[in-house]
Design a protein around this motif. Structure first.
Motif, mmCIF file in Angstrom:
data_model
loop_
_atom_site.group_PDB
_atom_site.id
_atom_site.type_symbol
_atom_site.label_atom_id
_atom_site.label_comp_id
_atom_site.label_asym_id
_atom_site.label_seq_id
_atom_site.Cartn_x
_atom_site.Cartn_y
_atom_site.Cartn_z
ATOM 1 N N GLY A 76 0.784 -1.137 0.041
ATOM 2 C CA GLY A 76 0.016 -0.194 -0.035
ATOM 3 C C GLY A 76 0.744 1.166 0.058
ATOM 4 N N ALA A 77 1.961 1.256 0.757
ATOM 5 C CA ALA A 77 2.900 2.438 0.719
ATOM 6 C C ALA A 77 3.444 2.634 -0.549
ATOM 7 N N ALA A 78 3.663 1.666 -1.435
ATOM 8 C CA ALA A 78 4.405 1.818 -2.704
ATOM 9 C C ALA A 78 3.442 2.207 -3.604
ATOM 10 N N LEU A 79 1.956 1.833 -3.320
ATOM 11 C CA LEU A 79 0.776 2.456 -4.171
ATOM 12 C C LEU A 79 0.508 3.941 -4.075
ATOM 13 N N LEU A 80 0.747 4.243 -2.868
ATOM 14 C CA LEU A 80 0.499 5.751 -2.411
ATOM 15 C C LEU A 80 1.565 6.324 -3.066
ATOM 16 N N ASP A 81 2.932 6.029 -3.038
ATOM 17 C CA ASP A 81 4.089 6.728 -3.421
ATOM 18 C C ASP A 81 3.661 6.881 -5.265
ATOM 19 N N LEU A 82 3.229 5.757 -5.820
ATOM 20 C CA LEU A 82 2.861 5.899 -7.017
ATOM 21 C C LEU A 82 2.058 6.706 -7.447
ATOM 22 N N LEU A 83 0.719 6.706 -6.752
ATOM 23 C CA LEU A 83 -0.341 7.621 -6.977
ATOM 24 C C LEU A 83 0.270 9.101 -6.805
ATOM 25 N N ARG A 84 0.915 9.403 -5.783
ATOM 26 C CA ARG A 84 1.447 10.737 -5.570
ATOM 27 C C ARG A 84 2.395 11.138 -6.678
ATOM 28 N N ARG A 85 2.888 10.475 -7.152
ATOM 29 C CA ARG A 85 4.133 10.802 -8.435
ATOM 30 C C ARG A 85 3.277 10.881 -9.532
ATOM 31 N N HIS A 86 2.068 10.546 -9.863
ATOM 32 C CA HIS A 86 1.267 10.267 -11.110
ATOM 33 C C HIS A 86 1.343 11.622 -12.027
ATOM 34 N N PRO A 87 1.615 11.612 -13.179
ATOM 35 C CA PRO A 87 1.384 12.907 -13.746
ATOM 36 C C PRO A 87 0.032 13.430 -14.118
ATOM 37 N N ASP A 88 -1.025 12.643 -13.711
ATOM 38 C CA ASP A 88 -2.256 13.259 -13.927
ATOM 39 C C ASP A 88 -2.634 13.677 -12.625
ATOM 40 N N GLU A 89 -3.035 15.005 -12.808
ATOM 41 C CA GLU A 89 -3.325 15.487 -11.288
ATOM 42 C C GLU A 89 -4.595 15.160 -10.716
ATOM 43 N N ARG A 90 -5.503 14.624 -11.328
ATOM 44 C CA ARG A 90 -6.561 13.903 -10.802
ATOM 45 C C ARG A 90 -6.218 12.939 -10.017
ATOM 46 N N VAL A 91 -5.345 11.877 -10.429
ATOM 47 C CA VAL A 91 -4.694 10.913 -9.446
ATOM 48 C C VAL A 91 -4.106 11.282 -8.369
ATOM 49 N N SER A 92 -2.916 12.095 -8.732
ATOM 50 C CA SER A 92 -1.910 12.556 -7.669
ATOM 51 C C SER A 92 -2.608 13.327 -6.540
ATOM 52 N N THR A 93 -3.910 13.902 -6.686
ATOM 53 C CA THR A 93 -4.556 14.732 -5.635
ATOM 54 C C THR A 93 -5.700 13.854 -4.977
ATOM 55 N N LEU A 94 -5.770 12.817 -5.226
ATOM 56 C CA LEU A 94 -6.500 11.835 -4.799
ATOM 57 C C LEU A 94 -6.592 11.693 -3.259
ATOM 58 N N ALA A 95 -7.853 11.998 -2.645
ATOM 59 C CA ALA A 95 -7.560 11.742 -0.891
ATOM 60 C C ALA A 95 -7.343 10.230 -0.787
ATOM 61 N N VAL A 96 -6.462 10.241 0.170
ATOM 62 C CA VAL A 96 -5.968 8.868 0.620
ATOM 63 C C VAL A 96 -5.874 8.628 2.053
ATOM 64 N N VAL A 97 -6.684 7.747 2.663
ATOM 65 C CA VAL A 97 -6.481 7.604 3.892
ATOM 66 C C VAL A 97 -5.921 6.050 4.146
ATOM 67 N N MET A 98 -4.479 6.174 4.721
ATOM 68 C CA MET A 98 -3.896 4.769 4.937
ATOM 69 C C MET A 98 -4.404 4.192 6.061
ATOM 70 N N VAL A 99 -4.793 2.833 6.018
ATOM 71 C CA VAL A 99 -5.320 2.131 7.096
ATOM 72 C C VAL A 99 -4.283 0.860 7.494
ATOM 73 N N THR A 100 -3.819 0.878 8.589
ATOM 74 C CA THR A 100 -2.766 0.080 9.246
ATOM 75 C C THR A 100 -3.046 -0.862 10.539
ATOM 76 N N ALA A 101 -2.704 -2.150 10.542
ATOM 77 C CA ALA A 101 -2.940 -2.601 11.950
ATOM 78 C C ALA A 101 -1.685 -2.320 12.953
ATOM 79 N N TYR A 102 -0.774 -1.681 12.419
ATOM 80 C CA TYR A 102 0.242 -1.246 13.370
ATOM 81 C C TYR A 102 0.243 0.187 13.610
ATOM 82 N N ALA A 103 0.385 0.470 15.041
ATOM 83 C CA ALA A 103 0.066 1.716 15.502
ATOM 84 C C ALA A 103 1.565 2.585 15.754
ATOM 85 N N ASP A 104 2.598 2.106 15.218
ATOM 86 C CA ASP A 104 3.865 2.879 15.500
ATOM 87 C C ASP A 104 3.973 3.859 15.014
ATOM 88 N N LYS A 105 4.761 4.922 15.540
ATOM 89 C CA LYS A 105 4.954 6.193 15.165
ATOM 90 C C LYS A 105 5.483 6.311 13.841
#
Length: 180
Positions: A76-105
């Motif tokens: 998921g982290a790699a996908l988020l990175d890919l989305l944020r680097r995408h040349p299409d602004e519609r994709v790179s500015t998509l609101a993303v809420v990361m969900v994780t089972a690990y609560a480490d800082k």
């Protein structure tokens, strides 16, 4: 906190298009049930990175609930990175809420650094999910370019996990000044 029973604080989510990306069918069904109870009518699902990218490109969700660890189905982290680097602004500015089972800082700060609009910890609280979606749907998100990635200009600084003995707050000092 938003109280859906308090008039004036309830935000309608029926026009929101939400994508759920998680390799767990159980989690996708649980999130779908919560979203349906909030009035969300369009709920899209993907189990892998490839399905998620296809969903984003063809079905244009407004918000993506993205699991940090997709198991053998991807990262998921790699996908988020890919989305944020995408040349299409519609994709790179998509609101993303990361969900994780690990609560480490460290993991949460990494998600914010990669450009997550927010981070939630499993098991999901229906109230917290509703609050995040209401906030994302009612406030225009501003983005800033950091290197070759678009990230939220104002990083999240809110409670993202209430454990039995701790509250973790993300205040990302390293992202506080946008660079263009």
């Amino acid at each position: 906190m938003i109280d859906p029973t308090d008039q004036g604080t309830y935000v309608r989510l029926d026009a929101l298009r939400v994508g759920i990306v998680d390799d767990s069918a159980y989690f996708r069904k649980l999130a779908e049930t919560m979203l349906g109870a909030f009035g969300v009518r369009v709920i899209l699902q993907a189990a892998t990175e490839a399905e998620a990218l296809s969903m984003v490109m063809t079905q244009s969700p407004d918000v993506l609930l993205l699991d940090w660890n997709l198991g053998t189905a991807g990262n998921g982290a790699a996908l988020l990175d890919l989305l944020r680097r995408h040349p299409d602004e519609r994709v790179s500015t998509l609101a993303v809420v990361m969900v994780t089972a690990y609560a480490d800082k460290r993991r949460m700060l990494s998600a914010v650094e990669l450009g997550a609009n927010d981070v939630l910890v499993k098991p999901l609280s229906a109230r917290r999910l509703y609050e995040r979606l209401a906030e994302l749907s009612s406030a225009r998100q501003l983005y800033a370019r950091r290197g070759n990635r678009l990230v939220p200009a104002v990083p999240p600084a809110k409670v993202i996990h209430d454990g039995p003995s701790e509250i973790i707050r993300v205040r990302s000092h390293f992202l506080s000044k946008p660079t263009h």
